[in-house]
Design a protein around this motif. Structure first.
Motif, short mmCIF file in Angstrom:
data_model
loop_
_atom_site.label_atom_id
_atom_site.label_comp_id
_atom_site.label_asym_id
_atom_site.label_seq_id
_atom_site.Cartn_x
_atom_site.Cartn_y
_atom_site.Cartn_z
N HIS A 215 46.64 -16.45 20.09
CA HIS A 215 45.53 -15.48 19.82
C HIS A 215 44.11 -16.47 20.32
CE1 HIS A 215 42.98 -12.58 17.92
NE2 HIS A 215 43.90 -11.99 17.84
N VAL B 156 41.37 -16.41 19.05
CA VAL B 156 40.51 -16.92 18.27
C VAL B 156 41.59 -17.95 17.45
CG1 VAL B 156 39.11 -16.47 16.20
CG2 VAL B 156 39.45 -14.83 17.91
N ASP B 157 41.13 -19.18 17.08
CA ASP B 157 41.95 -20.20 16.37
C ASP B 157 41.86 -20.13 15.09
OD1 ASP B 157 43.55 -22.27 16.04
OD2 ASP B 157 42.09 -23.76 16.41
N VAL B 158 42.13 -18.98 14.41
CA VAL B 158 42.21 -18.87 12.87
C VAL B 158 43.51 -18.14 12.50
CG1 VAL B 158 39.81 -18.48 12.20
CG2 VAL B 158 41.25 -16.70 13.10
N VAL B 159 43.99 -18.30 11.25
CA VAL B 159 45.34 -17.78 10.97
C VAL B 159 45.17 -16.41 10.15
CG1 VAL B 159 46.40 -20.04 10.71
CG2 VAL B 159 45.29 -19.16 8.70
N GLN B 160 46.46 -15.73 10.17
CA GLN B 160 46.47 -14.57 9.41
C GLN B 160 45.92 -14.29 8.04
OE1 GLN B 160 47.48 -11.75 11.06
NE2 GLN B 160 47.12 -10.48 9.30
#
Lengths: 95, 483
Positions: free
Chosen positions: A54, A56-60
């Motif tokens: 993705h 953006v480097d964040v998690v679900q």
């Protein structure tokens, strides 16, 4: 990489989009333009860089398992071309 | 030529959540069409999926139960295909990085003490959403679409091509079916489609290294159909090859009425799914802490319980495996053994697998609904063990308690006067009467006819109305007859 008219016809079939002969040529040129951009991106050396899934480097974020939706069938089916007995009707599909 | 069969299975297990995998709609079975289909499920423009935490917990439980690697980071992908029961035009699934990797299941093939064990390796298991349902009948040439099922959480469990017969495939499917119910992630209801299998089948000459070309049998929703479909498909493939025709990769359907498989689509028109990471969903992160937390809430697993039963209760591997068939059976047995005493565990096992199982089967009941509690059965077993009643009377007590006739074994035995005659004086008097009344049998026995002795035992038992210990009667008769 560049697409041929046959590639475009195949993609149109998979996407269930009907294209005239003239549209097919325009579409091929437009798609090849996009592929040109991708070639520029692919020219960048990414050795040793882990691919991201993705931008953006964040998690679900997760949702608690609760029923929060109510029956809105009447609203939704008012938008549909054809319904019967609570079902959406579509041109016959047989597999 | 000898042929070897190669089978791999893909199973869709519907996860036991309340709500859908990416929306807050209910997944309850049997609702009116489309009343459980929200804006997300019917794919209205602008909606976004939000992942259900519980679906992920189910995947973690499964991964732990099969000894797999649980991916610390997995990715949801769009699997594109165009079909009206999938209104987005793609199914959200996992492709390159699934949540569960590897692991496997021990299976037992065949029955009884001759059963063999085998380990079936899993390739992966991934989370995905189910599609809706298409109804093709009765809509003036149109197809009706019900999207209640769209978005129902599924775990797709994929094996390596490890199975070598339809029997192994069915044994694996049954073991998996039992496991997903055991750990509580799937209700296992095959009629309602909660557990469906696809079988990839190929054949190759025995000894050949390369796999043959496979055909995939879709949507097997019973173990019997699975066996029939694979057996038919294997024979069909062998015949084709022996008649000089090559197998072409295809997807086939099994028709239970004809018992045959028929081709649905060939590889040439197979879908090109054009998978890519779904930009609507961020990577799924599963931390070691979360896995540890889920692990603490897991029940003892069937393999571990089987091993414990063998050691703790002194049961054979076969008996232990039978009792561990379901969590309810195992629980019933353990409650029974706890109440009857460890020294009577084997007797408990025999009764649970014998009389009780037969009776439940006859009435079509699950063990959880047995009218006879584990403690009541233990009461019967204690009285067999201390010689208060014979096995024959025990079955009568069982029937009485099953029918709700008395609160426990002791009350039934007391009320019916079924206590075994252990007073040897009273029994001796009875034996004397029987001998006096059956002089003919006595003479025959003395003349060497063994059968006559059995007749005397029978007569004595009859005189006691089954309440004597048959061994004691035999001993007494032998003594009296001077044998």
């Amino acid at each position: 990489m560049s697409l041929t008219l046959e590639d475009v016809a195949r993609i149109a079939l998979l996407s269930r989009i009907e294209l005239s002969a003239a549209e097919r040529e325009t579409t091929r040129d437009q798609l090849n333009g996009i592929l040109g951009f991708i070639e520029q991106l692919q020219a960048v050396d990414t050795t040793g860089i882990e691919p991201m899934a993705h931008a953006v480097d964040v998690v679900q974020r997760l949702r608690p398992d609760r029923i929060t939706e109510t029956d809105r069938r009447a609203d939704f089916q008012a938008l549909a071309p054809e319904t019967e007995a609570g079902l959406y009707l579509v041109p016959r599909v047989v597999e | 030529m000898n042929w070897e069969v190669v089978i791999g299975l893909e199973t869709h297990a519907q996860l036991r959540t309340q709500s859908k995998i990416f929306s807050g709609s209910s997944i309850a079975f049997g609702a009116e069409p489309n009343v459980q289909a929200s804006a997300v499920d019917i794919a209205l423009p602008g909606v976004l999926p939000v992942l259900n935490r519980e679906a992920v917990v189910c995947a973690i439980k499964f991964g732990l139960a099969v000894g797999a690697k649980i991916a610390p980071r997995s990715v949801f992908a769009r699997k594109n295909y165009f079909y009206p029961d999938l209104p987005k035009g793609y199914q959200i699934s996992q492709f390159e990085i699934p949540v569960v990797l590897g692991g496997g299941l021990n299976i037992r093939v065949g029955a009884g003490e001759t059963a063999t064990e085998k380990f079936v390796h899993l390739t992966r298991a991934h989370l995905e959403e189910d599609a809706g349902k298409s109804l093709h009948e009765d809509f003036h040439g149109k197809t009706g679409i019900d999207l209640n099922r769209a978005g129902t959480p599924l775990l797709e469990i994929v094996t390596e091509p490890d199975m070598r017969s339809s029997a192994e495939a069915v044994a694996y499917a049954k073991a998996l079916h039992a496991l997903v119910q055991w750990i509580g992630i799937c209700d296992g209801n095959m009629q309602e489609g909660s557990f469906r299998c696809d079988a990839n089948v190929s054949v190759r000459p025995t000894g050949q290294k390369e796999f043959g070309t496979r055909r995939e049998i879709k949507n097997l929703n019973s173990f019997r159909f699975m066996q029939q479909a694979i057996d038919f498909e294997v024979q069909w493939q062998i015949n084709e090859i022996e008649e000089g025709r090559a197998i072409r990769q295809a997807t086939v359907l099994f028709d239970p009425d004809s018992g045959e498989t028929r081709s649905m689509r060939s590889k040439e028109d197979a879908h090109d799914y054009r998978y890519f990471p779904d930009p609507d969903l961020l990577p799924l992160e599963i931390t070691a802490d979360w896995i540890a937390e889920v692990k603490r809430g897991m029940p003892e697993l069937p393999d571990a319980m089987t091993a414990r039963f063998i050691v703790q209760y002194g049961l054979s591997a076969y008996d232990a495996a039978q009792l561990v068939a379901t969590r309810d059976t195992a629980r019933y047995f353990e409650d029974c053994a706890a109440a009857a005493g460890l020294e009577n565990a084997k007797l408990c096992a025999n009764w649970v697998m014998g009389e009780l199982a037969a009776r439940l089967n006859k009435e079509g009941l699950e063990i959880a609904a047995a009218p006879l509690s584990a403690q009541q059965l233990a009461g019967i077993i204690r009285r067999i063990a201390d010689n208060t009643i014979s096995n024959k009377i025990a079955r009568d007590v069982f029937e009485a308690l099953w029918a709700g006739d008395g609160k426990d074994a002791d009350a039934v035995i007391e009320a019916k006067g079924w206590k075994q005659i252990t007073d040897s004086g009273a029994l001796e008097a009875l034996v004397d009467e029987v001998l006096a009344a059956n002089q003919k049998s006595v003479e025959e026995y003395r003349a060497g006819k063994e059968k006559a002795f059995n007749a005397l035992v029978g007569q004595t038992m009859k005189a006691t109305r089954g309440k004597a210990n048959p061994q004691q009667v035999t001993d007494l008769l032998k003594k009296k007859l001077g044998a």
